[in-house]
Design a protein around this motif. Structure first.
Motif, PDB file in Angstrom:
ATOM      1  N   ASP A  68       0.725  -1.161   0.165  1.00  0.00           N
ATOM      2  CA  ASP A  68      -0.053   0.001   0.088  1.00  0.00           C
ATOM      3  C   ASP A  68       0.765   1.204  -0.001  1.00  0.00           C
ATOM      4  O   ASP A  68       0.357   2.341  -0.395  1.00  0.00           O
ATOM      5  CB  ASP A  68      -0.879   0.102   1.360  1.00  0.00           C
ATOM      6  CG  ASP A  68      -2.102  -0.901   0.916  1.00  0.00           C
ATOM      7  OD1 ASP A  68      -2.409  -1.595  -0.172  1.00  0.00           O
ATOM      8  OD2 ASP A  68      -2.790  -1.166   1.994  1.00  0.00           O
ATOM      9  N   SER A  80      -6.736  -2.679  -7.970  1.00  0.00           N
ATOM     10  CA  SER A  80      -5.376  -1.876  -7.829  1.00  0.00           C
ATOM     11  C   SER A  80      -5.154  -1.004  -9.190  1.00  0.00           C
ATOM     12  O   SER A  80      -4.877   0.094  -9.090  1.00  0.00           O
ATOM     13  CB  SER A  80      -4.155  -2.668  -7.517  1.00  0.00           C
ATOM     14  OG  SER A  80      -4.044  -3.588  -8.512  1.00  0.00           O
ATOM     15  N   ALA A 123       0.405   0.372 -10.631  1.00  0.00           N
ATOM     16  CA  ALA A 123      -0.669   0.028  -9.351  1.00  0.00           C
ATOM     17  C   ALA A 123       0.249  -0.714  -8.209  1.00  0.00           C
ATOM     18  O   ALA A 123       1.417  -0.874  -8.321  1.00  0.00           O
ATOM     19  CB  ALA A 123      -1.581  -1.252 -10.082  1.00  0.00           C
ATOM     20  N   ARG A 124      -0.393  -0.663  -7.032  1.00  0.00           N
ATOM     21  CA  ARG A 124       0.364  -0.854  -5.779  1.00  0.00           C
ATOM     22  C   ARG A 124       1.023  -2.208  -5.444  1.00  0.00           C
ATOM     23  O   ARG A 124       1.916  -2.474  -4.986  1.00  0.00           O
ATOM     24  CB  ARG A 124      -0.569  -0.664  -4.719  1.00  0.00           C
ATOM     25  CG  ARG A 124      -1.832  -1.271  -4.775  1.00  0.00           C
ATOM     26  CD  ARG A 124      -2.852  -1.564  -3.613  1.00  0.00           C
ATOM     27  NE  ARG A 124      -3.893  -2.160  -3.784  1.00  0.00           N
ATOM     28  CZ  ARG A 124      -5.121  -2.171  -3.004  1.00  0.00           C
ATOM     29  NH1 ARG A 124      -4.951  -1.462  -1.772  1.00  0.00           N
ATOM     30  NH2 ARG A 124      -6.027  -2.942  -3.303  1.00  0.00           N
ATOM     31  N   ASP A 125       0.247  -3.141  -6.609  1.00  0.00           N
ATOM     32  CA  ASP A 125       0.876  -4.582  -6.370  1.00  0.00           C
ATOM     33  C   ASP A 125       1.743  -4.966  -7.535  1.00  0.00           C
ATOM     34  O   ASP A 125       1.768  -6.197  -7.660  1.00  0.00           O
ATOM     35  CB  ASP A 125      -0.505  -5.382  -6.279  1.00  0.00           C
ATOM     36  CG  ASP A 125      -1.798  -4.990  -7.500  1.00  0.00           C
ATOM     37  OD1 ASP A 125      -1.162  -4.388  -8.293  1.00  0.00           O
ATOM     38  OD2 ASP A 125      -2.525  -5.754  -7.296  1.00  0.00           O
TER      39      ASP A 125
END
Length: 550
Positions: A337, A374, A362-364
């Motif tokens: 995150d 995301s 994106a965060r992932d």
């Protein structure tokens, strides 16, 4: 500087901008802060010094330090173009439609590794990689599915494809034909930057000479038939991802750009014929002010290169237009995150630096391809910057900052030193063959890693502020059955297409490759006959050979 000179230039810029606004009005009649204070279009020094016009000038004018348009984002926001692609064409089409529904304003296609290196999904080299890091495209049939229901005259599309760029562009043109959209209505970009593949990324196929021929063939073909298409996106992004510094990113990218211009001139093109369609692609890392200064320095340097080195006359040839992607290598698998915050700051730097389009990671993405959730957060990040912060309401808001201007000057000075060194080595291609850029990047990457491991460079959640027992987020998993589906689809295609026509088109391409004709019409004919990416690249591999890295 004589005040009258500055005043005269400003008055001329203002008059020209007012004329433009009659045709293209700004987003609002008036821009104000949350307290109701009016925000002016452009802020200028009260007492400009001697160097102001030479170093900064006015937005939309040489040397373009303050941006390539006179009103920048007051006219319209940058294009929000999220890079997407995985699995089959049908699955990626669904993600494209979702992102467009969520307010994305342009498409950006990620291709899987087999497509990027010119192998069909049923080739042994494709084993385990089909649809994994992007969409699998084997033939025009896949491209038709990828853009099903997406009118190509109403959306611009960027395609991250390099060695087989001519083939994927031909497929895009052929899909547009089937939609009834003429090629001169198409807008978008192919990355098509092979030199950075040799330096930093590795998805090359052919040796430098035929690769440069393919690139200049695209320049020539598009200038005549696809005039709104950006024929190359000269990429510093991957150079930075490989571990370069911001200065190296600017220097090596512009050195590559010089090589492309020289190749096109050697092929007989006029500089103002193709240069307005050259585009760039940069990274945005965490050092906020250095990133902003980097974009401003790159714009000024390119303007000088085109005007002074190549004698360009058209101002559009001197404009450095660029897409930005936030830094993938800055994302961490730990505490993912936190990546939302990193991406927001990097995206803000790109906007303050004057980018024309933007992808927010994106965060992932340090763990897997982004989930739908995301991907939406990443898009919302740049929408919040655009609509809520007010940073888009005045042009080049950090212009005149002592710090930013000093950093801009310093980055330019150090990048020129690299370009002079590359010139001494015989230009970008010769320097790559000697391994110069690769060694410089490796040294920079080593130094960064050393600082991280010693704690001198803090990475939150990695070498400081760590958590015990982190919870793993839900990740997107690509269906392993995709490879078998794609192979079966290919088999059906080979049975139903006109294979005599396929053989004829591939033979025509082979003969053209042995000569000096522009290859684009032959590739387009092959694509229309449903020759596959692997078949077309196979012919070119046999004629051109394959590059072996240094």
């Amino acid at each position: 500087m004589a005040v009258e000179t500055f005043d005269a230039r400003y008055a001329a810029w203002k008059a020209k901008t007012e004329e433009l606004l009659k045709k293209v009005p700004e987003r609002k009649e008036a821009f104000t802060t949350s307290s109701g204070i009016e925000v002016e279009r452009l802020y200028l020094p009260k007492n400009p010094d001697e160097a102001y016009l030479e170093k900064l000038g006015f937005p939309g004018e040489y040397p373009f330090t303050r941006g390539i348009q006179p009103t920048m984002y007051r006219g319209k926001f940058w294009t929000m173009r999220q890079y997407a692609g995985y699995g089959t064409a049908e699955e990626t089409n669904r993600r494209f439609r979702y992102l467009l529904e969520q307010g994305q304003t342009g498409l950006s296609v990620a291709f899987d590794l087999p497509t990027q290196i010119g192998y069909d999904s049923d080739h042994p080299m494709a084993l385990g990689e089909v649809g994994k890091v992007g969409v699998a495209i084997d033939s025009l049939e896949d491209m038709e599915a990828l853009f099903e229901g997406i009118p190509l005259d109403r959306v611009s599309t960027s395609m991250t494809i390099n060695a087989p760029a001519a083939i994927l562009l031909a497929m895009y043109i052929a899909v547009a034909e089937k939609q009834g959209v003429p090629a001169d209505k198409l807008s978008g970009t192919i990355q098509n930057d092979i030199l950075k593949e040799y330096i930093a990324r590795g998805t090359y196929i052919f040796p430098p000479k035929p690769s440069m021929r393919l690139i200049t063939d695209i320049f020539a073909y598009c200038s005549a038939h696809v005039p709104k298409w950006n024929t190359i996106s000269i990429s510093g992004y991957h150079i930075r991802e490989a571990g370069s510094t911001a200065v190296q990113e600017v220097a090596f990218t512009l050195a590559n750009a010089i090589a492309y211009v020289e190749a096109a001139l050697a092929a007989g093109l006029e500089v103002d014929q193709f240069a307005p369609r050259l585009a760039f692609f940069f990274n945005a890392h965490n050092h906020f002010f250095e990133e902003i200064a980097k974009f401003r320095a790159a714009r000024r340097m390119w303007a000088k290169i085109m005007k002074e080195r190549f004698g360009a006359k058209n101002p559009r040839s001197m404009m450095l237009r660029f897409h930005t992607q936030t830094g993938g290598s800055t994302l961490t698998a730990q505490q993912p995150d936190n990546n939302i915050v990193r991406v927001a700051l990097q995206a803000l730097a790109a906007v303050l630096g004057g980018t024309q389009s933007l992808h927010t990671n994106a965060r992932d993405e340090a763990l897997a391809l982004p989930t739908e959730e995301s991907a939406r957060i990443a898009l919302r990040t740049q929408q919040i910057i655009a609509y809520e912060t007010g940073v888009a309401d005045t042009v080049d808001p950090l212009g005149g900052s002592y710090y930013v201007e000093a950093l801009t000057d310093r980055i330019e000075e150090e990048a020129w030193a690299y370009i002079r060194k590359i010139d001494e080595l015989g230009g970008a291609v010769a320097a790559i063959e000697q391994g110069y850029q690769q060694r410089e990047i490796r040294k920079a990457a080593y130094e960064t890693q050393r600082k991280i491991e010693s704690g001198e460079l803090v990475v939150v959640g990695v070498n400081k502020f760590r958590l015990e027992n982190e919870k793993q987020p839900e990740l997107l998993r690509v269906d392993p059955a995709i490879a078998e589906k794609q192979k079966a689809k290919l088999e059906r295609l080979r049975q139903k297409r006109d294979n005599a026509l396929v053989a004829k088109r591939l033979e025509a391409l082979r003969k053209a490759a042995r000569g000096t004709e522009n290859l684009m019409p032959y590739i387009l004919d092959a694509v229309r006959a449903y020759c596959t990416v692997g078949e077309i690249c196979g012919v070119l591999r046999e004629e051109f050979g394959e590059y072996q890295g240094v």
